[in-house]
Design a protein around this motif. Structure first.
Motif, PDB file in Angstrom:
ATOM      1  N   MET A 233       0.793  -1.223   0.000  1.00  0.00           N
ATOM      2  CA  MET A 233       0.000   0.000   0.000  1.00  0.00           C
ATOM      3  C   MET A 233       0.830   1.280   0.000  1.00  0.00           C
ATOM      4  O   MET A 233       0.491   2.255  -0.668  1.00  0.00           O
ATOM      5  CB  MET A 233      -0.912  -0.002   1.236  1.00  0.00           C
ATOM      6  N   VAL A 234       1.936   1.277   0.749  1.00  0.00           N
ATOM      7  CA  VAL A 234       2.700   2.503   0.954  1.00  0.00           C
ATOM      8  C   VAL A 234       4.071   2.379   0.303  1.00  0.00           C
ATOM      9  O   VAL A 234       4.823   1.445   0.578  1.00  0.00           O
ATOM     10  CB  VAL A 234       2.872   2.789   2.464  1.00  0.00           C
ATOM     11  N   GLN A 235       4.387   3.333  -0.548  1.00  0.00           N
ATOM     12  CA  GLN A 235       5.672   3.312  -1.239  1.00  0.00           C
ATOM     13  C   GLN A 235       6.793   3.638  -0.267  1.00  0.00           C
ATOM     14  O   GLN A 235       6.692   4.539   0.565  1.00  0.00           O
ATOM     15  CB  GLN A 235       5.665   4.332  -2.380  1.00  0.00           C
ATOM     16  N   ALA A 236       7.885   2.917  -0.360  1.00  0.00           N
ATOM     17  CA  ALA A 236       9.041   3.148   0.513  1.00  0.00           C
ATOM     18  C   ALA A 236       9.550   4.573   0.361  1.00  0.00           C
ATOM     19  O   ALA A 236       9.591   5.119  -0.740  1.00  0.00           O
ATOM     20  CB  ALA A 236      10.148   2.153   0.183  1.00  0.00           C
ATOM     21  N   GLY A 237       9.910   5.180   1.478  1.00  0.00           N
ATOM     22  CA  GLY A 237      10.431   6.536   1.453  1.00  0.00           C
ATOM     23  C   GLY A 237       9.383   7.617   1.558  1.00  0.00           C
ATOM     24  O   GLY A 237       9.710   8.806   1.605  1.00  0.00           O
ATOM     25  N   ALA A 277      -2.455   6.885   1.569  1.00  0.00           N
ATOM     26  CA  ALA A 277      -2.782   6.819   0.150  1.00  0.00           C
ATOM     27  C   ALA A 277      -2.226   7.996  -0.637  1.00  0.00           C
ATOM     28  O   ALA A 277      -2.443   8.116  -1.830  1.00  0.00           O
ATOM     29  CB  ALA A 277      -4.304   6.752  -0.015  1.00  0.00           C
ATOM     30  N   GLY A 278      -1.527   8.903   0.091  1.00  0.00           N
ATOM     31  CA  GLY A 278      -0.898  10.037  -0.566  1.00  0.00           C
ATOM     32  C   GLY A 278      -1.825  11.189  -0.853  1.00  0.00           C
ATOM     33  O   GLY A 278      -1.505  12.083  -1.650  1.00  0.00           O
ATOM     34  N   LYS A 279      -2.964  11.221  -0.182  1.00  0.00           N
ATOM     35  CA  LYS A 279      -3.909  12.317  -0.406  1.00  0.00           C
ATOM     36  C   LYS A 279      -3.579  13.509   0.472  1.00  0.00           C
ATOM     37  O   LYS A 279      -3.096  13.356   1.589  1.00  0.00           O
ATOM     38  CB  LYS A 279      -5.337  11.836  -0.109  1.00  0.00           C
ATOM     39  N   ALA A 280      -3.824  14.700  -0.022  1.00  0.00           N
ATOM     40  CA  ALA A 280      -3.588  15.917   0.752  1.00  0.00           C
ATOM     41  C   ALA A 280      -4.767  16.152   1.683  1.00  0.00           C
ATOM     42  O   ALA A 280      -5.904  16.238   1.230  1.00  0.00           O
ATOM     43  CB  ALA A 280      -3.400  17.110  -0.172  1.00  0.00           C
TER      44      ALA A 280
END
Length: 281
Positions: A233-237, A277-280
């Motif tokens: 689900m979550v990209q490293a870094g 999820a990378g949402k603002a």
């Protein structure tokens, strides 16, 4: 400090609602009608286990095993070497409670707890599981093999700090064992792994320039690391500068795991899934 933070982590609610306001004199006993993360996950078919420090009540009906944990290997109270610890116990070859019964285990305490956690994970690798690995280290009394403390002492650090860092190095080694086990079992991609602490350092030492230590409400006492690893689900870094708190962990986990939230459950925390999820927000 320890207990209030842990009650928030387990319930997703501010600690004052749970009855936990300190670490001693009865102030660290959580109301038994609080609904814990372990109870929510167990209700959805998860196997649940705790390994290490509970610190929310040592007697029925407040023990971890009464609050949703099906497998429990813990010490009493807030730490080893404290009044609740049985005679003859220490960080080495500790006397711990396994599902309510006292047992003497061989080895260093953090290693003992991780050994049990890894066995639990392997035994439940074919079904959903929740492993709460809450190490009592680093914490006074500072008992650690000299082989761990010596390299830090050699850099010129004082004895107390060298022992604390030795304990942290041992935790690092055990975290490596945990990652290795998940990889070996093919569980690495889908397992949500969260690493955090419950407060700042007990004594003055390196604290990233932040003011205060454990027991204060300055950033040095309350701002702690929070790492979440979930390769699927979550990209490293990935990094987030949003302010979050211990009360956000439970709502995040139950949303991530698709666990039904009871209508009567009143939470103070918010799910961090939008951030993951990378949402603002």
């Amino acid at each position: 400090v320890c207990s209030p933070t842990r009650s928030c982590l387990m319930t997703g609610r501010y600690n004052y609602r749970t009855g936990v306001v300190d670490t001693y004199r009865g102030r660290s006993m959580m109301y038994p009608d609080e609904i814990t993360l372990a109870e929510l996950l167990a209700g959805e078919g998860y196997r649940t286990g705790i390994f290490g420090k509970w610190h929310l009540g040592d007697n029925y009906p407040m023990r971890a095993m009464d609050q949703g944990f099906q497998e429990s290997l813990v010490h009493n109270g807030g730490g080893m070497g404290q009044p609740s610890d049985p005679p003859g116990s220490s960080y080495f070859d500790p006397v711990v409670r396994h599902n309510g019964k006292w047992e003497k285990r061989k080895g260093y305490c953090t290693d003992v707890f991780m050994d049990a956690a890894l066995d639990f994970i392997e035994s439940n690798r074919t079904q959903p599981f929740f492993a709460y690995i809450a190490t009592n280290a680093p914490h006074a009394p500072l008992e650690i093999a000299d082989s761990y403390a010596a390299p830090f002492r050699a850099t010129g650090l004082d004895e107390r700090t060298a022992k604390v860092y030795g304990m942290v190095k041992n935790i690092d080694d055990n975290a490596g064992r945990l990652l290795g086990k998940l990889k070996a079992l093919g569980l690495e991609r889908d397992t949500i792994l969260i690493y955090l602490t419950d407060n700042g350092p007990q004594w003055p030492r390196y604290n990233a320039g932040m003011r205060g230590t454990k027991g204060t409400v300055y950033e040095g006492g309350i701002r702690v690391p929070f790492f979440l690893r979930w390769p699927r689900m979550v990209q490293a870094g990935t990094k987030s500068d949003r302010l979050t708190a211990h009360i956000d962990v439970l709502p995040t986990v139950i949303e991530a795991c698709g666990v039904r939230r009871p209508e009567a459950l009143k939470l103070d925390g918010r799910s961090l899934m939008p951030l993951l999820a990378g949402k603002a927000v």
